[in-house]
Write an enzyme that holds these catalytic residues in place. Structure first.
Site, mmCIF file in Angstrom:
data_model
loop_
_atom_site.group_PDB
_atom_site.id
_atom_site.type_symbol
_atom_site.label_atom_id
_atom_site.label_comp_id
_atom_site.label_asym_id
_atom_site.label_seq_id
_atom_site.Cartn_x
_atom_site.Cartn_y
_atom_site.Cartn_z
ATOM 1 N N GLU A 38 0.833 -1.193 0.000
ATOM 2 C CA GLU A 38 0.000 0.000 0.000
ATOM 3 C C GLU A 38 0.875 1.254 0.000
ATOM 4 O O GLU A 38 1.803 1.377 0.810
ATOM 5 C CB GLU A 38 -0.917 0.019 1.223
ATOM 6 N N GLU A 86 -3.416 -6.633 4.581
ATOM 7 C CA GLU A 86 -2.100 -7.270 4.712
ATOM 8 C C GLU A 86 -2.122 -8.742 4.309
ATOM 9 O O GLU A 86 -1.135 -9.263 3.791
ATOM 10 C CB GLU A 86 -1.582 -7.112 6.144
ATOM 11 N N GLN A 105 3.150 -1.684 5.972
ATOM 12 C CA GLN A 105 3.438 -0.307 6.383
ATOM 13 C C GLN A 105 3.974 -0.196 7.802
ATOM 14 O O GLN A 105 4.869 0.605 8.074
ATOM 15 C CB GLN A 105 2.182 0.548 6.242
ATOM 16 N N HIS A 126 1.814 2.543 15.419
ATOM 17 C CA HIS A 126 2.933 3.078 14.651
ATOM 18 C C HIS A 126 4.244 3.003 15.413
ATOM 19 O O HIS A 126 5.281 3.424 14.912
ATOM 20 C CB HIS A 126 2.629 4.525 14.239
#
Length: 793
Positions: free
Chosen positions: A484, A515, A537, A586
């Site tokens: 992506e 994913e 990501q 993240h």
């Protein structure tokens, strides 16, 4: 014979004997106009169905006797022989564990194969099993193009979608694969598995891809017996869920009616082959003899329902058809059935005598093949593959021939429909290949702080990865980069910036936000002969799709005895210490689940030169040995330039001098004799700064960057631990299940007698904002632990 098997056998005999015969016909006569089924073909399909049935009965008997180890059967699903008949032998098949008759019918059409012996070798876990080598009972055969799967939760569907995509992508790029360019991928699964997120995501990806105009030649076959072990599937559910989906051609057939099943399967296969778009075939079946040999159906099913299924037995239905169509008499059909049973019984008595795997080394042999010399050669070469490796065919066992010479990336914007969701950009710009000569003297030993690099621009971690990806794409036509946002955007952190513009949308493309599908695309592309480099990501995003690595990628060579491999290098932006952006999703620092996957290579570079060398090595290991590699890139170090003070450029490095970093070898900074700080990733620059401050206080430490977290560089670890007698492990992952536990264990197992300690991040998710510093490893903790460890010097 147990009661259920005896009842099934008696039903077949009684119903066949009671069938009224029709006028005799010649074998070549057509007995069903809709399907074009002839008498001779019907006899062949009956043989496949009866063979599958007797294999089930033999497996149950061997299990009761303690001589067999697998009894999940295909009884009631024998209509799937018609699906095999509707396809070509060269159509790759990824099969449900109840697709026994499909496997028998497919293998029957390949000269030299004996499906009876092959299946029984799997049932008895014999080392001579020609697909798994006694490691698991699966339907698989390299000559029959049946790719072995466990298929328990439809986890093989993303791979099947990826393979369908890769077949046409290879044709566009003029790369040869094991299969014809007009091949159809067939993938079968159960009705319960159709509800799993893996199946739903894979089918959605196939439809979405076809919607973009990208070829997607895949036939999904749902063998709907109405049960998920004990949980019923509503009779109308599969049709309601998949029968009206735009972009998915839907077919439905009674799998207990052989001509109807053959007609529907032929129409479905022909549609996919001609249109290169996905289709869905619902094959209505029954489940006879329970879920497995140990299953007591009467505990959760009504007797009337069990009896109703028995009345729909597909083997009996085909026997009746043969008699009523005048192809054979009832006695002839029963005799044919018994002769097959006798062959199965005879084969069973022979295979139980076959040796079993008898050592851990035998069992694990296909998991982590390693040919370091070939890997080094491949990593260091500057010419395309076909002109570089003398044994390129051996390095690509999934290919029928070595890849063709590289073709130019597309320059025509009309080639817009090229990715799973992307459009390409302009012409190829070939990046000059690296000069590998300067690395020859270093490939046999770990790099060190004093390694001399060739001239070249000093790069950040992100720049180094970007340039290395460009060099790999320019050098080798089998490399694909996708995920992506990797295309036009160039990745969230700019790591793939400019690659799509340089190499086109057929080589570098965006995917769906899923994913499982990203990894499934990679697994299918690897089967087709590519070396896929998918991007996930964030590390946290991997965990919802991790079974694609654990249950699919890492097991394929295990289940196929190395006959099929999953060459892949999964790039993941990961670990913590991001500033101004973060939170758990993240800033994920959990690597334990990856380190636990047998045979998986886990690489964590900390600076640009290592990243370049390790990435090239991972790609070479994937290509040469079929390794599954995960390349975790520390986000916080992507754009780091300085090490000790602002503007020093101490964390920049040129990448042109070391094109190879041997798997399982660490990197050492310094030669301090007082302490070895063992670390990786973000811990490396932190530990180097701590080491400088320690030196100012008279304590001299060396910093050992593990780099490879699986397999761990144990030899280097022990060498440097013994050199100083003191080891401090600075581990940015969690205290429980983190890397430090493995390092401590390795030292203890080797009899290390020196002092050791560890500092880690807390057993916590990473929170948002300044609170992150309360749970993450920091330099103060490393320095305090180092001073405490060295206090008795």
């Amino acid at each position: 014979m147990d009661d259920g098997a005896a009842a099934l056998d008696q039903w077949f005999r009684a119903e066949t004997a009671a069938t009224t015969p029709g006028p005799a016909r010649a074998p070549q006569d057509t007995i069903d106009t809709a399907s074009g089924l002839t008498g001779a073909h019907c006899l062949e399909l009956f043989d496949s169905q009866a063979t599958s049935r007797h294999l089930d009965l033999a497996a149950r008997r061997l299990g009761r006797e303690g001589r067999g180890y697998y009894s999940i059967g295909s009884s009631g699903h024998e209509g799937n022989a018609a699906v095999a008949a509707a396809l070509r032998v060269t159509d790759p098949a990824l099969l449900h564990y109840r697709s026994g008759a499909f496997f028998v019918e497919r293998a029957r059409r390949v000269p030299g194969l004996d499906p009876i012996r092959d299946v029984l070798l799997g049932v008895t876990a014999a080392a001579a099993d020609p697909i798994s080598g006694g490691r698991h009972k699966v339907f698989g055969s390299k000559p029959a193009h049946v790719i072995p799967q466990t298929s328990t939760i439809a986890s093989h569907l993303p791979r099947a979608v990826g393979l369908a995509f890769a077949l046409d992508r290879a044709a566009q790029l003029h790369l040869r694969t094991e299969w014809p360019t007009d091949a159809v991928v067939v993938c079968s699964f159960g009705d319960a598995s159709a509800n799993h997120s893996t199946a739903a995501g894979a089918i959605n990806t196939a439809i979405h891809t076809a919607h973009q105009g990208v070829p997607m030649p895949i036939l999904f076959v749902c063998e709907d017996n109405g049960l998920g072990i004990s949980v019923p599937t509503p009779r109308t559910w599969i049709e309601q869920a998949y029968g009206t989906r735009p972009g998915l051609k839907y077919f439905d057939a009674d799998g207990t009616d052989l001509p109807a099943a053959l007609a529907a399967a032929t129409a479905a296969a022909d549609h996919v082959r001609a249109q290169r778009t996905p289709a869905f075939l619902r094959l209505r079946t029954v489940r006879l003899l329970g879920h497995a040999g140990s299953d007591v159906e009467s505990a959760y099913r009504r007797a009337a329902d069990i009896a109703a299924d028995l009345h729909r037995d597909p083997v009996t239905a085909t026997a009746r058809l043969l008699v009523t169509a005048g192809v054979a008499t009832a006695d002839e059909v029963i005799r044919r059935y018994d002769e097959i049973g006798a062959r199965v019984a005879e084969a069973a008595e022979k295979v139980v005598l076959e040796p079993k795997l008898s050592s851990a080394a035998e069992v694990a042999a296909p998991l982590a093949p390693a040919r370091p010399t070939l890997v080094r050669t491949d990593a260091m070469r500057t010419t395309p593959l076909a002109h570089s490796l003398a044994d390129s065919a051996a390095a690509h066992p999934n290919l029928s021939a070595p890849p063709a010479s590289p073709s130019a990336a597309p320059t025509d914007p009309s080639a817009a429909r090229t990715g799973l969701a992307a459009a390409p950009n302009g012409p190829a710009a070939v990046t000059p290949a690296q000069d590998a000569e300067s690395a020859v003297a270093q490939v046999n030993s770990p790099a060190s702080e004093t390694t001399t690099l060739a001239s070249g621009e000093a790069l950040t971690l992100a720049q180094a990865i970007n340039q290395t990806l460009a060099q790999l794409l320019a050098r080798d036509p089998d490399v694909l980069v996708f995920g992506e946002d990797v295309g036009r955007k160039g990745g969230v952190y700019g790591v793939t910036k400019g690659l799509q513009q340089s190499f086109g949308g057929r080589r570098v493309f965006d995917t769906l936000l899923d994913e499982q599908s990203v990894l499934g695309t990679a697994l299918g592309a690897g089967l087709a002969g590519f070396v896929p480099i998918p991007e996930i990501q964030y590390l946290a995003y991997l965990h919802n799709a991790e079974d694609q690595l654990r249950g699919e990628a890492a097991t394929l060579s295990f289940f196929s005895g190395g006959r099929y491999r999953n060459p892949v290098v999964v790039r993941i932006a990961g670990l913590a210490y991001q500033k101004g952006f973060g939170g758990h999703f993240h800033n994920e620092n959990s690597l334990a689940a990856l380190r636990d996957i047998p045979g998986l290579v886990l690489a964590v570079p900390s600076r640009g030169d290592d990243a370049a060398a390790m990435l090239r090595t991972c790609v070479a290991a994937a290509r040469v040995d079929g390794r599954v590699c995960v390349f975790v890139e520390p986000i916080a170090l992507y754009h780091t330039r300085d090490l000790y003070r602002g503007g020093d450029g101490g964390w920049l490095a040129p990448i042109s001098g070391v094109p190879h970093a041997e798997i399982g070898r660490a990197r050492v900074y310094g030669a301090g004799a007082d302490l070895t700080i063992v670390t990786f990733g973000n811990g490396v620059p932190m530990s180097l700064r701590v080491a400088r401050r320690l030196a100012e206080r008279g304590m001299h430490a060396r910093v050992l960057d593990l780099r490879w977290l699986a397999p761990l560089p144990v030899e280097d670890l022990l060498d440097h631990a013994r050199a100083t007698g003191r080891v401090l492990i600075a581990d940015e992952t969690r205290r429980s299940g983190g890397v430090s536990e493995a390092v401590c264990t390795a030292l203890l197992d080797a009899g290390f007698e020196g002092r050791m300690a560890r500092v880690t991040s807390a057993d916590s998710f990473v929170p948002l904002g300044p609170a992150a510093s309360t749970v993450l490893l920091d330099e103060a903790a490393i320095e305090a632990a180092a001073l405490a460890l060295g206090s008795d010097r």
